[in-house]
Design an enzyme around this catalytic site. Structure first.
Site, short mmCIF file in Angstrom:
data_model
loop_
_atom_site.label_atom_id
_atom_site.label_comp_id
_atom_site.label_asym_id
_atom_site.label_seq_id
_atom_site.Cartn_x
_atom_site.Cartn_y
_atom_site.Cartn_z
N HIS A 140 65.81 39.84 5.04
CA HIS A 140 66.06 39.59 6.60
C HIS A 140 65.28 38.28 6.59
CE1 HIS A 140 66.26 41.15 10.65
NE2 HIS A 140 67.09 40.33 10.63
N HIS B 201 62.50 49.38 0.92
CA HIS B 201 62.19 49.09 2.40
C HIS B 201 61.72 47.88 2.53
CE1 HIS B 201 61.52 50.52 6.67
NE2 HIS B 201 60.68 49.56 6.55
N GLU B 202 60.82 47.48 2.28
CA GLU B 202 59.99 46.14 2.40
C GLU B 202 60.69 44.82 2.02
OE1 GLU B 202 57.77 46.01 4.75
OE2 GLU B 202 57.44 48.28 4.73
N HIS C 152 63.23 44.05 4.43
CA HIS C 152 62.67 43.01 5.37
C HIS C 152 62.50 41.70 4.97
CE1 HIS C 152 61.49 45.88 8.57
NE2 HIS C 152 60.57 46.42 7.80
#
Length: 684
Positions: free
Chosen positions: A483, A476-477, A480
């Site tokens: 991104h 998940h991180e 990010h």
């Protein structure tokens, strides 16, 4: 303004980064240098703004919008290091300065955003924007900048500006205090176990992590249950000693409400009141309306339209789950109800019974280093990125690892840093941030992105193992992080994760899907002792059990989102936040055996700053998008479909805030999704 020759070596090290690979040189400054550095950098930033104000020429994109975007580079660098330290490796000196710097930065921000002459220059550009022949990205930045000034009080009268600036300054200080109180409660509490019999049920890896945690606290004679999620949750899952589970659970649930200097209840009352006053000063009915005005959801009603149907389904499923757990308890010859400290323990037993495996079977195959490799490998297969680790580079802590990131053509993309282990100097949770965001303006700059986790650190020389939930957190991180790393925009204001709050979780939650794909597990899930690949039947069981305990998990999350919305839409003052929380949950008919994932006094997302205030729902809003987005890959028959991956990179990961998020998603997928895919994915 200070002259360059007056700058100290420490100031230069903090602001002009000359360390390895373009990082700050952490050896050339100390905690004591931050205060003076902020003094100089704030003054220099204001001088940059004054240069715009004193320009005698009519406002242009170049002399106003671009000049403002490029202002305050020193301040950005110093603040990036400082806020990283405040979250990831703090101490009493940093915390004292944080309590001072947070309101001071807010005051400085208000001074800029409420300046009439500055807003007049920007407003002149905004009013003539359709005649300036701007490209799409520049037009969006101009519109967002103008709206940012308005939302920060640029159109208010002098009296209301002064009041809003005062509110913002107070909120900054209260948010810093809230976060520090939670950290102190977490760091100061430990349950030391000296009788090995009281470790009954605990897997070998958890015992080792508890031993290491006790040694870190000076207790070599004990094992420690701490309030790091990486220890307390597995303890609640596996410990067969019920009274110890109860102690750990109560401490976990009561962070921020233990009385004394670290009690957050008064702070919450003040924060909610000030936020409401701020919203009304700016012309909004409540703080939720203010925050949601700049999101995909747009209104509180739209949020509730998403949350309530899910809540009803989750509550029904949780009731069925509870009945199953009660049967297990009765089957053991016990007659107590399912309490909060029982749920995870009996749910794990039920999973083992129903699916013939438990977390203890899976964890030996989830080595931290291998899961990091897996996250990188997926990025290589989807986006062509490669990663080279550099050893021996000094950062903010010896545990931090540094990777150089390269594009498919071998050109350098940026840097990625990972800080994976829990420690007393780090706030709980997991997050991504940037020491430096990428952009192309005026020569541009590469991204320097970091992830922070709180995994249990193993004893020296042993392998760090993750739970499946931990592994999801890492993916998940890193979603990010991608991104930020893949961002390909001209303007700093729209780089990477600078998107609406209910869109920002799409790249991270979407990336989690690849973790449990067979090709990834088969390649990277290997036993830490034997090197054996995870057995196919265990993969099958894991996938089959993916929606197990879905009612509990969804109630935990959705109740937090609903309470967040209630605080920020209330038309009555909140005099006691715990009474308010209880009243909201009673109206929702909250199951007694489940608590909010983040109870109010330690709800860092919402009260340690306003990033996710009236916005915790955004994880679920983005989940609607991520379930639909991954379905596109599944429908293609190839979860690494190259054409889809290129579209995903271009329109989601690289696009930043260059376009409206709805437009970006439609360009990728061809349409907007319905919540049904998300509800099915959750098993509801």
């Amino acid at each position: 303004m200070p002259q360059d020759n007056q700058m100290t070596p420490a100031y230069s090290a903090l602001s002009q980064w000359s360390g390895p690979l373009g990082l700050p040189d952490f050896s050339k400054f100390s905690d004591a240098d931050f205060n003076a550095a902020f003094d100089i950098a704030l003054e220099k930033d204001w001088a940059d703004v004054e240069a715009v104000l004193q320009n005698p020429d009519a406002p242009t994109i170049e002399n106003t919008l671009k000049a403002l975007q490029l202002s305050g580079r020193d301040l950005s660098h110093i603040a990036a290091i400082f806020w990283m330290r405040a979250g990831a490796h703090t101490n009493e000196d940093i915390q004292a300065l944080e309590r001072e710097v947070a309101p001071r930065m807010s005051r400085h921000h208000s001074r800029i955003m409420m300046n009439e002459a500055l807003f007049a220059r920007l407003d002149a550009l905004y009013q003539s924007r359709t005649k300036l022949g701007l490209d799409t990205e520049t037009l969006r930045v101009l519109e967002k900048s103008w709206k940012g000034f308005v939302r920060n009080g640029a159109k208010l009268n002098a009296q209301d500006k002064a009041r809003l600036a005062d509110i913002n300054e107070k909120l900054a200080g209260l948010g810093a205090g809230f976060g520090q109180n939670v950290l102190k409660d977490e760091a100061s509490w430990a349950l030391f176990i000296t009788d090995e019999a009281e470790l009954a049920g605990l897997p070998e890896q958890l015992r080792a992590a508890m031993k290491a945690a006790a040694e870190e606290r000076g207790r070599e004679d004990a094992w420690a249950v701490t309030l790091s999620r990486a220890i307390v949750e597995p303890f609640l899952t596996f410990s067969s000693v019920r009274h110890l589970r109860e102690k750990a659970y109560e401490a976990w649930a009561k962070r921020g409400e233990n009385g004394g200097a670290t009690d957050n209840r008064t702070l919450v009352t003040e924060i909610v009141a000030l936020r409401d006053e701020k919203a009304k000063l700016l012309g909004y009915a409540n703080f939720a309306a203010f925050k949601l005005d700049d999101t995909m959801a747009k209104t509180p009603d739209a949020v509730m339209d998403l949350l309530m149907p899910v809540w009803d389904k989750a509550k029904q499923r949780a009731s069925e789950e509870q009945a199953d757990l009660e049967k297990l308890i009765t089957g053991e010859g016990l007659n107590h109800p399912v309490a909060g400290w029982d749920w995870r323990y009996y749910a794990e037993k039920l999973r083992a019974e129903r699916f013939a495996f438990d977390e203890g079977d899976l964890k030996p195959y989830l080595q931290l280093n291998k899961i990091i490799e897996a996250a990188f490998d997926v990025a290589t297969r989807l986006f062509g990125l490669t990663f080279k680790e550099h050893q021996g580079i000094q950062t903010w802590h010896p545990d931090v690892r540094v990777w150089e990131v390269f594009n498919a053509d071998g050109s350098r993309r940026g840097l990625f840093l990972g800080d994976y282990f829990a420690r007393q100097s780090k706030r709980s949770g997991a997050w991504m941030s940037a020491l430096q965001s990428s952009h192309r303006l005026d020569g541009g700059q590469p991204p320097i992105i970091y992830n922070v986790m709180n995994f249990a650190k193993p004893p020296k020389g042993e392998v760090a193992l993750l739970s499946l939930d931990d592994a999801h957190t890492l993916f998940h991180e890193f979603g990010h992080a991608l991104h930020g790393l893949l961002s390909d925009v001209t303007w700093p204001a729209i780089s990477g994760t600078a998107v609406s709050r209910d869109f920002v979780e799409l790249p991270s939650q979407l990336y989690e899907h690849w973790l449990t794909e067979r090709p990834v597990l088969e390649k990277f899930a290997t036993h830490y002792k034997t090197g054996e690949t995870i057995p196919q039947d265990l993969i099958d069981k894991v996938l089959k059990a993916a929606t197990f305990n879905a009612g509990f998990n969804t109630v935990e999350f959705t109740s937090s989102a609903l309470v967040d919305m209630a605080f920020h839409t209330s038309d009555k003052p909140v005099t006691d936040p715990l009474v308010f929380e209880a009243e909201v949950l009673k109206k929702l008919d909250m199951p007694e055996a489940i608590i909010m994932r983040h109870r109010t006094p330690h709800f860092l997302h919402v009260f340690s700053g306003d990033g996710y205030s009236a916005g915790y729902y955004s994880y679920m809003w983005s989940e609607v998008l991520d379930a639909d987005a991954f379905a596109a890959f599944e429908e293609s028959g190839d979860v690494f479909n190259a054409d889809l991956a290129e579209k995903l990179k271009t329109h989601i990961y690289a696009a930043g805030g260059s376009k409206d998020p709805e437009e970006l998603y439609k360009t990728f997928r061809g349409r907007m999704p319905s919540p049904q895919a998300m509800i099915e994915k959750r098993g509801l």
